[in-house]
Design a protein around this motif. Structure first.
Motif, PDB file in Angstrom:
ATOM      1  N   GLU A  95       0.832  -1.205   0.000  1.00 37.29           N
ATOM      2  CA  GLU A  95       0.000   0.000   0.000  1.00 37.29           C
ATOM      3  C   GLU A  95       0.865   1.253   0.000  1.00 37.29           C
ATOM      4  N   MET A  96       1.994   1.218   0.698  1.00 35.68           N
ATOM      5  CA  MET A  96       2.906   2.356   0.730  1.00 35.68           C
ATOM      6  C   MET A  96       3.440   2.670  -0.667  1.00 35.68           C
ATOM      7  N   VAL A  97       3.875   1.644  -1.377  1.00 36.62           N
ATOM      8  CA  VAL A  97       4.420   1.838  -2.726  1.00 36.62           C
ATOM      9  C   VAL A  97       3.323   2.302  -3.678  1.00 36.62           C
ATOM     10  N   GLU A  98       2.129   1.733  -3.538  1.00 34.96           N
ATOM     11  CA  GLU A  98       1.000   2.135  -4.383  1.00 34.96           C
ATOM     12  C   GLU A  98       0.698   3.623  -4.212  1.00 34.96           C
ATOM     13  N   TRP A  99       0.682   4.085  -2.966  1.00 39.55           N
ATOM     14  CA  TRP A  99       0.416   5.501  -2.691  1.00 39.55           C
ATOM     15  C   TRP A  99       1.525   6.384  -3.256  1.00 39.55           C
ATOM     16  N   ALA A 100       2.777   5.977  -3.031  1.00 37.63           N
ATOM     17  CA  ALA A 100       3.918   6.808  -3.430  1.00 37.63           C
ATOM     18  C   ALA A 100       3.958   7.045  -4.932  1.00 37.63           C
ATOM     19  N   PHE A 101       3.604   6.041  -5.727  1.00 37.11           N
ATOM     20  CA  PHE A 101       3.802   6.148  -7.172  1.00 37.11           C
ATOM     21  C   PHE A 101       2.522   6.319  -7.985  1.00 37.11           C
ATOM     22  N   LYS A 102       1.348   6.163  -7.358  1.00 40.69           N
ATOM     23  CA  LYS A 102       0.112   6.289  -8.121  1.00 40.69           C
ATOM     24  C   LYS A 102      -0.838   7.357  -7.592  1.00 40.69           C
ATOM     25  N   VAL A 103      -0.776   7.634  -6.297  1.00 38.78           N
ATOM     26  CA  VAL A 103      -1.706   8.590  -5.702  1.00 38.78           C
ATOM     27  C   VAL A 103      -1.018   9.921  -5.384  1.00 38.78           C
ATOM     28  N   TRP A 104       0.193   9.846  -4.866  1.00 31.08           N
ATOM     29  CA  TRP A 104       0.903  11.039  -4.400  1.00 31.08           C
ATOM     30  C   TRP A 104       1.007  12.115  -5.474  1.00 31.08           C
ATOM     31  N   ASN A 105       1.256  11.706  -6.725  1.00 28.26           N
ATOM     32  CA  ASN A 105       1.443  12.679  -7.811  1.00 28.26           C
ATOM     33  C   ASN A 105       0.292  13.672  -7.883  1.00 28.26           C
ATOM     34  N   PHE A 106      -0.922  13.166  -7.819  1.00 27.77           N
ATOM     35  CA  PHE A 106      -2.103  14.019  -7.971  1.00 27.77           C
ATOM     36  C   PHE A 106      -2.469  14.705  -6.652  1.00 27.77           C
ATOM     37  N   TYR A 107      -2.203  14.044  -5.549  1.00 29.58           N
ATOM     38  CA  TYR A 107      -2.460  14.646  -4.239  1.00 29.58           C
ATOM     39  C   TYR A 107      -1.548  15.848  -4.009  1.00 29.58           C
ATOM     40  N   ALA A 108      -0.273  15.732  -4.394  1.00 32.39           N
ATOM     41  CA  ALA A 108       0.709  16.779  -4.111  1.00 32.39           C
ATOM     42  C   ALA A 108       0.668  17.935  -5.096  1.00 32.39           C
ATOM     43  N   LEU A 109       0.095  17.715  -6.276  1.00 32.06           N
ATOM     44  CA  LEU A 109       0.131  18.731  -7.334  1.00 32.06           C
ATOM     45  C   LEU A 109      -0.415  20.090  -6.898  1.00 32.06           C
ATOM     46  N   PRO A 110      -1.558  20.179  -6.216  1.00 34.65           N
ATOM     47  CA  PRO A 110      -2.040  21.508  -5.786  1.00 34.65           C
ATOM     48  C   PRO A 110      -1.078  22.215  -4.839  1.00 34.65           C
ATOM     49  N   PHE A 111      -0.446  21.468  -3.927  1.00 36.13           N
ATOM     50  CA  PHE A 111       0.477  22.069  -2.964  1.00 36.13           C
ATOM     51  C   PHE A 111       1.781  22.514  -3.621  1.00 36.13           C
ATOM     52  N   GLN A 112       2.234  21.767  -4.616  1.00 41.24           N
ATOM     53  CA  GLN A 112       3.547  22.008  -5.201  1.00 41.24           C
ATOM     54  C   GLN A 112       3.512  22.944  -6.408  1.00 41.24           C
ATOM     55  N   VAL A 113       2.409  22.963  -7.129  1.00 37.16           N
ATOM     56  CA  VAL A 113       2.352  23.721  -8.384  1.00 37.16           C
ATOM     57  C   VAL A 113       1.245  24.773  -8.364  1.00 37.16           C
ATOM     58  N   ILE A 114       0.014  24.359  -8.165  1.00 40.62           N
ATOM     59  CA  ILE A 114      -1.128  25.249  -8.339  1.00 40.62           C
ATOM     60  C   ILE A 114      -1.133  26.374  -7.307  1.00 40.62           C
ATOM     61  N   LEU A 115      -1.068  26.032  -6.021  1.00 42.50           N
ATOM     62  CA  LEU A 115      -1.072  27.056  -4.968  1.00 42.50           C
ATOM     63  C   LEU A 115       0.151  27.969  -5.036  1.00 42.50           C
ATOM     64  N   PRO A 116       1.375  27.440  -5.195  1.00 39.04           N
ATOM     65  CA  PRO A 116       2.536  28.338  -5.282  1.00 39.04           C
ATOM     66  C   PRO A 116       2.461  29.325  -6.443  1.00 39.04           C
ATOM     67  N   ILE A 117       1.978  28.868  -7.597  1.00 41.96           N
ATOM     68  CA  ILE A 117       1.858  29.792  -8.732  1.00 41.96           C
ATOM     69  C   ILE A 117       0.821  30.875  -8.430  1.00 41.96           C
ATOM     70  N   GLY A 118      -0.287  30.473  -7.800  1.00 42.79           N
ATOM     71  CA  GLY A 118      -1.290  31.464  -7.399  1.00 42.79           C
ATOM     72  C   GLY A 118      -0.750  32.457  -6.391  1.00 42.79           C
ATOM     73  N   ILE A 119       0.019  31.963  -5.409  1.00 42.95           N
ATOM     74  CA  ILE A 119       0.632  32.847  -4.403  1.00 42.95           C
ATOM     75  C   ILE A 119       1.634  33.779  -5.068  1.00 42.95           C
ATOM     76  N   TRP A 120       2.416  33.271  -5.996  1.00 41.81           N
ATOM     77  CA  TRP A 120       3.411  34.081  -6.697  1.00 41.81           C
ATOM     78  C   TRP A 120       2.745  35.219  -7.475  1.00 41.81           C
ATOM     79  N   ILE A 121       1.688  34.901  -8.225  1.00 38.41           N
ATOM     80  CA  ILE A 121       0.991  35.927  -8.999  1.00 38.41           C
ATOM     81  C   ILE A 121       0.402  36.989  -8.063  1.00 38.41           C
ATOM     82  N   ALA A 122      -0.233  36.528  -6.984  1.00 39.58           N
ATOM     83  CA  ALA A 122      -0.810  37.478  -6.018  1.00 39.58           C
ATOM     84  C   ALA A 122       0.272  38.320  -5.357  1.00 39.58           C
TER      85      ALA A 122
END
Length: 366
Positions: free
Chosen positions: A324-351
């Motif tokens: 389950e750990m490996v499944e989360w790391a390579f199949k779920v984490w990518n989409f879970y982390a995307l808002p924190f790593q890309v979407i929110l930072p870009i929004g904060i930067w523009i603001a």
């Protein structure tokens, strides 16, 4: 309390150790198969570009961390919500990394030991380090990076005796789709995780230091991870590397130079744990800083111990098994982390750009 300050060199060192973290044991670039090294290179390139956004945010608001910045830009309520999100992200990431190393230790070294035992011991070390602060951690990392670098480069050299060049042939047999999938995985794990540094990197010596520490640290760590990925494929083959939980450990365990240099995976395991300790400690500091800002505490060190103990609890119950750990790391984490790593930072930067320019215009008019 005196303000903590770290040098650019220490910032680069901590970035390298943070990126290595758990990625050196469970790998990166999942899905790219024999082209995993290319996927990591592409992910690293994306991580460097993303890091420039993080660095720009810190540059616009010198001597402030993400908590101060979002409160200044968005106000008490929206800014407070963003702090809650990033405090959770740092806390969750620290728990995941702690579990990674718990699984690693009991799998390769202590199979009869309850997993909670090594996890508690490692968490106590991280709590102690976090209480000492980022400045002490920076000096410590500056010393140990030399030791870790020598070990990793030595094992890479010794692994050449086990290399089978046909393991990476033919090149791009299945096209670019697996490579791009692996690059996206590599971007979010581990390079995009450096967004956590926004919570702790208000302590750099110069205003523009983040433009050095972020890209250089990611570049050095990424190149070494690329070498590890290529080594694992060349030694193990893509099929075995994909089904092995800890491919770097498995590749190093095959080293046998003249029956003298053998069984050196124990030393390598220690280096893995050291880099993991740095990553967990930074996550713990980031989560504690966020909670301290939300609760109005002047010193984040007060809550490091309870936050660290809660992190142990979460890490112990978060997965039902290593699969389950490996499944989360390579199949779920990518989409879970995307808002924190890309979407929110870009929004904060523009603001942030809008806010700074608006303030500059008001000062000019007055």
């Amino acid at each position: 309390m005196n303000k903590e300050v770290i040098s650019d060199k220490q910032g680069i060192t901590l970035t390298i150790l943070f990126v290595w973290g758990s990625s050196v044991i469970i790998g990166s670039g999942a899905g790219a198969k024999r082209e995993v090294w290319l996927a990591i290179l592409l992910g690293m390139t994306g991580g460097i570009l993303l890091s420039l956004v993080y660095a720009r945010i810190l540059y616009l608001f010198p001597n402030q961390n993400l908590c101060d910045i979002v409160l200044h830009i968005f106000g008490k309520y929206i800014g407070g919500l963003i702090i809650v999100l990033y405090s959770w992200f740092a806390f969750h990431l620290g728990a995941l990394v702690l579990r990674n190393f718990g699984e690693f230790i009991i799998t390769v070294a202590l199979p009869e030991t309850p997993m909670i035992v090594p996890m508690i011991l490692l968490s106590f070390l991280c709590i102690w380090v976090s209480k000492e602060g980022i400045e002490v951690l920076g000096r410590w990392g500056e010393l140990f990076i030399i030791f870790l670098g020598i070990i990793m480069l030595t094992t890479l050299s010794f692994s050449t005796t086990e290399v089978e060049i046909n393991h990476i042939r033919p090149f791009l047999l299945e096209g670019w789709a697996p490579v791009l999938k692996g690059a996206f995985s590599s971007l979010t794990f581990p390079f995009g995780e450096t967004v956590v540094f926004l919570m702790v990197l208000s302590c750099l010596q110069q205003r523009g230091s983040a433009f050095k520490t972020y890209p250089i640290g990611i570049l050095i760590a990424g190149l070494l991870l690329t070498a590890f990925g290529a080594r694992n494929i060349l030694v193990l083959g893509s099929e075995k590397a994909m089904v092995t939980y800890f491919p770097s450990y498995a590749a190093v365990s095959r080293i046998d130079v003249a029956e003298i240099f053998t069984r050196i995976e124990i030393v390598v395991s220690v280096s893995f744990i050291i880099s993991g300790m740095v990553k967990i400690s930074i996550c713990l500091m980031a989560a504690s800083r966020g909670l301290a800002k939300l609760t109005g505490l002047g010193n984040y060190r007060i809550i490091i111990t309870p936050v660290g103990l809660l992190m142990v609890n979460l890490s112990y119950f978060i997965y039902g098994s290593i699969m389950e750990m490996v499944e989360w790391a390579f199949k779920v984490w990518n989409f879970y982390a995307l808002p924190f790593q890309v979407i929110l930072p870009i929004g904060i930067w523009i603001a942030a750009e809008i806010k700074v320019r608006h303030n500059d215009n008001k000062e000019f008019e007055t």
